[in-house]
Scaffold this motif. Structure first.
Motif, PDB file in Angstrom:
ATOM      1  N   ALA A  36       0.837  -1.210   0.000  1.00 24.85           N
ATOM      2  CA  ALA A  36       0.000   0.000   0.000  1.00 24.85           C
ATOM      3  C   ALA A  36       0.869   1.257   0.000  1.00 24.85           C
ATOM      4  O   ALA A  36       0.612   2.201  -0.755  1.00 24.85           O
ATOM      5  CB  ALA A  36      -0.923  -0.011   1.209  1.00 24.85           C
ATOM      6  N   ALA A  37       1.909   1.269   0.834  1.00 22.77           N
ATOM      7  CA  ALA A  37       2.768   2.459   0.923  1.00 22.77           C
ATOM      8  C   ALA A  37       3.515   2.710  -0.386  1.00 22.77           C
ATOM      9  O   ALA A  37       3.620   3.854  -0.833  1.00 22.77           O
ATOM     10  CB  ALA A  37       3.757   2.301   2.077  1.00 22.77           C
ATOM     11  N   LYS A  38       4.020   1.649  -1.009  1.00 21.99           N
ATOM     12  CA  LYS A  38       4.717   1.811  -2.291  1.00 21.99           C
ATOM     13  C   LYS A  38       3.763   2.295  -3.380  1.00 21.99           C
ATOM     14  O   LYS A  38       4.137   3.121  -4.217  1.00 21.99           O
ATOM     15  CB  LYS A  38       5.372   0.500  -2.715  1.00 21.99           C
ATOM     16  N   ALA A  39       2.542   1.787  -3.374  1.00 22.41           N
ATOM     17  CA  ALA A  39       1.560   2.222  -4.367  1.00 22.41           C
ATOM     18  C   ALA A  39       1.232   3.700  -4.187  1.00 22.41           C
ATOM     19  O   ALA A  39       1.145   4.451  -5.161  1.00 22.41           O
ATOM     20  CB  ALA A  39       0.295   1.365  -4.265  1.00 22.41           C
ATOM     21  N   MET A  40       1.059   4.122  -2.932  1.00 21.04           N
ATOM     22  CA  MET A  40       0.782   5.533  -2.682  1.00 21.04           C
ATOM     23  C   MET A  40       1.982   6.393  -3.057  1.00 21.04           C
ATOM     24  O   MET A  40       1.817   7.462  -3.652  1.00 21.04           O
ATOM     25  CB  MET A  40       0.388   5.746  -1.221  1.00 21.04           C
ATOM     26  N   HIS A  41       3.174   5.951  -2.716  1.00 24.27           N
ATOM     27  CA  HIS A  41       4.392   6.693  -3.059  1.00 24.27           C
ATOM     28  C   HIS A  41       4.468   6.903  -4.565  1.00 24.27           C
ATOM     29  O   HIS A  41       4.714   8.019  -5.036  1.00 24.27           O
ATOM     30  CB  HIS A  41       5.610   5.921  -2.557  1.00 24.27           C
ATOM     31  N   MET A  45       4.150  10.525  -6.772  1.00 26.80           N
ATOM     32  CA  MET A  45       5.159  11.005  -7.722  1.00 26.80           C
ATOM     33  C   MET A  45       4.505  11.492  -9.016  1.00 26.80           C
ATOM     34  O   MET A  45       4.976  12.440  -9.626  1.00 26.80           O
ATOM     35  CB  MET A  45       6.181   9.909  -8.029  1.00 26.80           C
ATOM     36  N   TYR A  46       3.411  10.859  -9.412  1.00 27.25           N
ATOM     37  CA  TYR A  46       2.717  11.273 -10.635  1.00 27.25           C
ATOM     38  C   TYR A  46       1.687  12.357 -10.356  1.00 27.25           C
ATOM     39  O   TYR A  46       1.591  13.335 -11.081  1.00 27.25           O
ATOM     40  CB  TYR A  46       2.027  10.077 -11.295  1.00 27.25           C
ATOM     41  N   VAL A  93      -2.126  14.315  -0.384  1.00 29.28           N
ATOM     42  CA  VAL A  93      -1.208  15.220  -1.089  1.00 29.28           C
ATOM     43  C   VAL A  93      -1.628  16.672  -0.915  1.00 29.28           C
ATOM     44  O   VAL A  93      -0.786  17.559  -0.737  1.00 29.28           O
ATOM     45  CB  VAL A  93      -1.104  14.862  -2.587  1.00 29.28           C
ATOM     46  N   GLN A  94      -2.925  16.940  -0.949  1.00 27.95           N
ATOM     47  CA  GLN A  94      -3.407  18.318  -0.851  1.00 27.95           C
ATOM     48  C   GLN A  94      -3.090  18.951   0.497  1.00 27.95           C
ATOM     49  O   GLN A  94      -3.070  20.168   0.628  1.00 27.95           O
ATOM     50  CB  GLN A  94      -4.904  18.377  -1.126  1.00 27.95           C
ATOM     51  N   ALA A  95      -2.800  18.120   1.490  1.00 29.55           N
ATOM     52  CA  ALA A  95      -2.455  18.640   2.819  1.00 29.55           C
ATOM     53  C   ALA A  95      -1.075  19.276   2.840  1.00 29.55           C
ATOM     54  O   ALA A  95      -0.712  19.950   3.805  1.00 29.55           O
ATOM     55  CB  ALA A  95      -2.534  17.512   3.846  1.00 29.55           C
ATOM     56  N   TYR A  96      -0.303  19.078   1.783  1.00 32.86           N
ATOM     57  CA  TYR A  96       1.065  19.584   1.718  1.00 32.86           C
ATOM     58  C   TYR A  96       1.138  20.693   0.686  1.00 32.86           C
ATOM     59  O   TYR A  96       1.025  20.453  -0.505  1.00 32.86           O
ATOM     60  CB  TYR A  96       2.043  18.451   1.367  1.00 32.86           C
ATOM     61  N   SER A  97       1.300  21.904   1.186  1.00 27.52           N
ATOM     62  CA  SER A  97       1.414  23.012   0.245  1.00 27.52           C
ATOM     63  C   SER A  97       2.875  23.139  -0.166  1.00 27.52           C
ATOM     64  O   SER A  97       3.781  22.881   0.605  1.00 27.52           O
ATOM     65  CB  SER A  97       0.916  24.309   0.877  1.00 27.52           C
TER      66      SER A  97
END
Length: 125
Positions: A36-41, A45-46, A93-97
Motif C-alpha cells: 500500500a505504501a509503495k503504491a501511494m508513493h 510522484m505522478y 497530497v493536498q495537505a502539503y502546500s
C-alpha cells in the motif's frame, strides 16, 4: 566547495539522503503495508507534482510514519485508505502546500491570455 557545486546541479545531498531513508522505511514494512505504501508513493510522484524538495520530504516522511504506525497497530489497510484509495491519496497530497510544476504552467497560461486579450480590443473603422 565541490559539494556546493554538485548540490547546485543536483539539489540538496542531505535531502537525497533523507529521501532514501524514508524510502528504506517503506521498503522495510511488512506486507500488506509495504504494498500500500509503495503504491501511494508511486501515485504521489505522478499526481502530486510538488517541486519543493522540503515539502516532498515532509510528505514522504509522513507517509512512512503513517504505514509504520498502521503496521505496529495492526490496522487494516482499508481502515486507513477507505473505499476510495485515490480520494485518500489525493486528499493526503493536498495537505502539503508547496510549489508544484503546474504552478508555472498556470502562470504561463494567465500571461498568454492577458496578452491575447490586450491585443483583442475592437478596432474602430
Amino acid at each position: 566547495m565541490a559539494a556546493k557545486w554538485i548540490e547546485t546541479l543536483t539539489g540538496s545531498l542531505e535531502q537525497k539522503k533523507q529521501y532514501k531513508q524514508d524510502k528504506a522505511r517503506i521498503d522495510a514494512l511488512p506486507e500488506p503495508y509495504t504494498i500500500a505504501a509503495k503504491a501511494m508513493h508511486r501515485y504521489f510522484m505522478y499526481y502530486g507534482g510538488i517541486t519543493d524538495g522540503g515539502t516532498l520530504l515532509t510528505m514522504f516522511g509522513d507517509l512512512a510514519d503513517l504505514w509504520e504506525r498502521a503496521a505496529i497497530d495492526g490496522t487494516p489497510v482499508r481502515a486507513i485508505v477507505g473505499d476510495d484509495p485515490v480520494e485518500f491519496a489525493e486528499t493526503f497530497v493536498q495537505a502539503y502546500s508547496g510549489k508544484q510544476w503546474i504552478d508555472k504552467e498556470r502562470e504561463q497560461l494567465l500571461k498568454a491570455i492577458d496578452a491575447a486579450a490586450a491585443d483583442d480590443t475592437p478596432k474602430e473603422d
